[in-house]
Write a protein that holds these residues in place. Structure first.
Motif, PDB file in Angstrom:
ATOM      1  N   LEU A 155      17.505   5.347  -0.562  1.00  0.00           N
ATOM      2  CA  LEU A 155      17.476   5.113  -2.011  1.00  0.00           C
ATOM      3  C   LEU A 155      16.202   5.679  -2.638  1.00  0.00           C
ATOM      4  CD1 LEU A 155      18.917   1.512  -2.573  1.00  0.00           C
ATOM      5  CD2 LEU A 155      19.971   3.717  -3.130  1.00  0.00           C
ATOM      6  N   MET A 156      15.081   5.516  -1.960  1.00  0.00           N
ATOM      7  CA  MET A 156      13.833   6.069  -2.494  1.00  0.00           C
ATOM      8  C   MET A 156      13.940   7.588  -2.649  1.00  0.00           C
ATOM      9  SD  MET A 156      10.489   4.233  -0.950  1.00  0.00           S
ATOM     10  CE  MET A 156      10.264   2.459  -0.937  1.00  0.00           C
ATOM     11  N   GLN A 157      14.433   8.246  -1.615  1.00  0.00           N
ATOM     12  CA  GLN A 157      14.565   9.697  -1.681  1.00  0.00           C
ATOM     13  C   GLN A 157      15.582  10.113  -2.732  1.00  0.00           C
ATOM     14  OE1 GLN A 157      14.211  11.603   2.540  1.00  0.00           O
ATOM     15  NE2 GLN A 157      15.247   9.638   2.802  1.00  0.00           N
ATOM     16  N   GLN A 173      17.344  15.299   4.260  1.00  0.00           N
ATOM     17  CA  GLN A 173      17.623  14.932   5.646  1.00  0.00           C
ATOM     18  C   GLN A 173      16.867  15.833   6.627  1.00  0.00           C
ATOM     19  OE1 GLN A 173      19.345  12.223   6.369  1.00  0.00           O
ATOM     20  NE2 GLN A 173      19.631  11.884   4.184  1.00  0.00           N
ATOM     21  N   SER A 174      16.404  16.990   6.148  1.00  0.00           N
ATOM     22  CA  SER A 174      15.686  17.914   7.020  1.00  0.00           C
ATOM     23  C   SER A 174      14.187  17.632   7.060  1.00  0.00           C
ATOM     24  CB  SER A 174      15.906  19.354   6.559  1.00  0.00           C
ATOM     25  OG  SER A 174      15.415  19.540   5.241  1.00  0.00           O
ATOM     26  N   GLY A 175      13.746  16.591   6.355  1.00  0.00           N
ATOM     27  CA  GLY A 175      12.329  16.253   6.353  1.00  0.00           C
ATOM     28  C   GLY A 175      11.893  15.564   7.633  1.00  0.00           C
ATOM     29  N   ASP A 176      10.596  15.641   7.919  1.00  0.00           N
ATOM     30  CA  ASP A 176      10.002  15.000   9.090  1.00  0.00           C
ATOM     31  C   ASP A 176       8.870  14.087   8.646  1.00  0.00           C
ATOM     32  OD1 ASP A 176      11.536  16.395  11.115  1.00  0.00           O
ATOM     33  OD2 ASP A 176      10.352  18.170  10.596  1.00  0.00           O
ATOM     34  N   ALA A 187       7.470  16.094   2.518  1.00  0.00           N
ATOM     35  CA  ALA A 187       6.634  15.351   1.573  1.00  0.00           C
ATOM     36  C   ALA A 187       7.396  14.161   0.994  1.00  0.00           C
ATOM     37  CB  ALA A 187       6.160  16.276   0.459  1.00  0.00           C
ATOM     38  N   ILE A 188       8.670  14.380   0.654  1.00  0.00           N
ATOM     39  CA  ILE A 188       9.495  13.293   0.107  1.00  0.00           C
ATOM     40  C   ILE A 188       9.806  12.266   1.183  1.00  0.00           C
ATOM     41  CG2 ILE A 188      11.757  12.756  -0.871  1.00  0.00           C
ATOM     42  CD1 ILE A 188      11.658  15.459  -2.300  1.00  0.00           C
ATOM     43  N   TYR A 189      10.214  12.757   2.358  1.00  0.00           N
ATOM     44  CA  TYR A 189      10.575  11.859   3.457  1.00  0.00           C
ATOM     45  C   TYR A 189       9.371  11.020   3.890  1.00  0.00           C
ATOM     46  CZ  TYR A 189      12.503  10.494   8.033  1.00  0.00           C
ATOM     47  OH  TYR A 189      12.950   9.795   9.122  1.00  0.00           O
ATOM     48  N   CYS A 230       6.391   4.755  11.921  1.00  0.00           N
ATOM     49  CA  CYS A 230       5.415   4.998  10.850  1.00  0.00           C
ATOM     50  C   CYS A 230       4.307   3.953  10.882  1.00  0.00           C
ATOM     51  CB  CYS A 230       6.129   4.985   9.501  1.00  0.00           C
ATOM     52  SG  CYS A 230       5.071   5.412   8.101  1.00  0.00           S
ATOM     53  N   LEU A 231       4.652   2.693  11.064  1.00  0.00           N
ATOM     54  CA  LEU A 231       3.661   1.624  11.131  1.00  0.00           C
ATOM     55  C   LEU A 231       2.702   1.831  12.298  1.00  0.00           C
ATOM     56  CD1 LEU A 231       6.036  -1.392  10.390  1.00  0.00           C
ATOM     57  CD2 LEU A 231       4.174  -0.618   8.906  1.00  0.00           C
ATOM     58  N   GLN A 232       3.235   2.303  13.420  1.00  0.00           N
ATOM     59  CA  GLN A 232       2.405   2.528  14.599  1.00  0.00           C
ATOM     60  C   GLN A 232       1.533   3.775  14.440  1.00  0.00           C
ATOM     61  OE1 GLN A 232       5.430   2.569  17.689  1.00  0.00           O
ATOM     62  NE2 GLN A 232       4.961   0.469  18.265  1.00  0.00           N
ATOM     63  N   SER A 233       2.129   4.860  13.935  1.00  0.00           N
ATOM     64  CA  SER A 233       1.373   6.103  13.819  1.00  0.00           C
ATOM     65  C   SER A 233       0.232   5.980  12.824  1.00  0.00           C
ATOM     66  CB  SER A 233       2.306   7.253  13.423  1.00  0.00           C
ATOM     67  OG  SER A 233       2.817   7.064  12.103  1.00  0.00           O
ATOM     68  N   GLU A 234       0.427   5.136  11.799  1.00  0.00           N
ATOM     69  CA  GLU A 234      -0.629   4.929  10.807  1.00  0.00           C
ATOM     70  C   GLU A 234      -1.561   3.779  11.178  1.00  0.00           C
ATOM     71  OE1 GLU A 234      -1.192   6.942   8.281  1.00  0.00           O
ATOM     72  OE2 GLU A 234       0.509   8.168   8.929  1.00  0.00           O
ATOM     73  N   LEU A 235      -1.309   3.173  12.348  1.00  0.00           N
ATOM     74  CA  LEU A 235      -2.133   2.059  12.848  1.00  0.00           C
ATOM     75  C   LEU A 235      -2.218   0.917  11.832  1.00  0.00           C
ATOM     76  CD1 LEU A 235      -5.067   4.124  14.452  1.00  0.00           C
ATOM     77  CD2 LEU A 235      -3.001   3.262  15.552  1.00  0.00           C
TER      78      LEU A 235
END
Length: 266
Positions: A155-157, A173-176, A187-189, A230-235
């Motif tokens: 929904l955000m995207q 859908q092609s974002g990483d 950037a959006i994803y 995401c939570l883990q990678s951003e600590l």
């Protein structure tokens, strides 16, 4: 056998539980597919035929509810449609109007109250992102303190694509997930995920400050794994406090039905 049905915003999930609470079988439909079946009997799972009782959570509206009711009626399965109450299954609901709390949120919290040590932040990363804080009182009763509702990842995207003309043709859908994205897709994803993770961290900090210790963070839903990444990678949250959970609403339906059967306060 007990049939649990979770009609969510996008998908309808179901599970069949035995008397000991073990899920024997489960499945899922897209709501859009379920609404298109002309022959209801043709799409009824054969596992349902062993069930006499169904417990249902529905946040998908009356049209889908009508389809589900018809399915269950054809098999002569009794139906219990969940409406949140002030108290159930050893959990206190502090919502201003308890019955207006989403039944999916309520049932996920009931499952967490049963399966995990409180306090905990209960997260569902689906069509919507919901963040619900649970504590425990001196009598060992679970207490729902309150929670947040945000747009989920898709929904955000989608809202950004629909409102920004230059972005309307992008395939997000092609974002990483990237720390420093160098293309618009990513950037959006990454932006949407970062917004979700930031909301989780904010709510987690509030709960940690309220209870005086690091709570568990129980994450479920279709985007649970990527949100945890995401939570883990951003600590943002200690990995030891993060738990990926499946079928929380279905399990909550089972636990609630058992509390009815055992005559516990509802």
């Amino acid at each position: 056998m007990i049939l649990a049905i979770d009609a969510g915003n996008t998908r309808t999930k179901w599970g069949v539980f035995d008397a000991q609470g073990a899920m024997q079988s489960n499945g899922v439909w897209l709501n859009s597919e379920l609404m298109q079946y002309e022959n209801l009997m043709a799409c009824i799972p054969h596992e349902w035929q062993a069930c006499k009782q169904a417990v249902i959570s529905n946040v998908a509206g009356t049209r889908l509810a009508t389809v589900i009711k018809a399915k269950l009626a054809q098999l002569s399965i009794s139906q219990c449609w969940v409406v949140p109450t002030k108290q159930a299954a050893n959990l206190l609901n502090r919502y201003e109007s308890p019955e207006k709390l989403g039944s999916d949120r309520w049932l996920a919290m009931i499952a967490v109250r049963h399966d995990y040590v409180l306090p905990a932040l209960v997260i569902n990363a689906g069509t919507a992102l919901t963040l619900d804080a649970l504590d425990i009182d001196k009598t060992m009763q679970g207490v729902f303190l309150g929670g947040l509702i945000l747009p989920g990842l898709h929904l955000m995207q989608q809202s950004l694509l629909e409102k920004a003309a230059d972005l309307s043709t992008l395939d997000v859908q092609s974002g990483d997930l990237q720390r420093f994205p160098l293309n618009t897709h990513s950037a959006i994803y990454s932006g949407a995920l970062s917004a979700m993770a930031g909301a989780v961290k904010s709510m987690y900090n509030k709960l940690e400050q309220h209870v005086g210790l690091a709570p568990l963070c129980i994450v479920s839903g279709g985007d649970a794994a990527i949100l945890i990444e995401c939570l883990q990678s951003e600590l943002l949250i200690d990995a030891k406090q993060l738990v990926l959970a499946e079928h929380l609403v279905l399990k909550g339906l089972y636990f609630l039905e058992r509390s009815f059967a055992e005559g516990l306060p509802v």
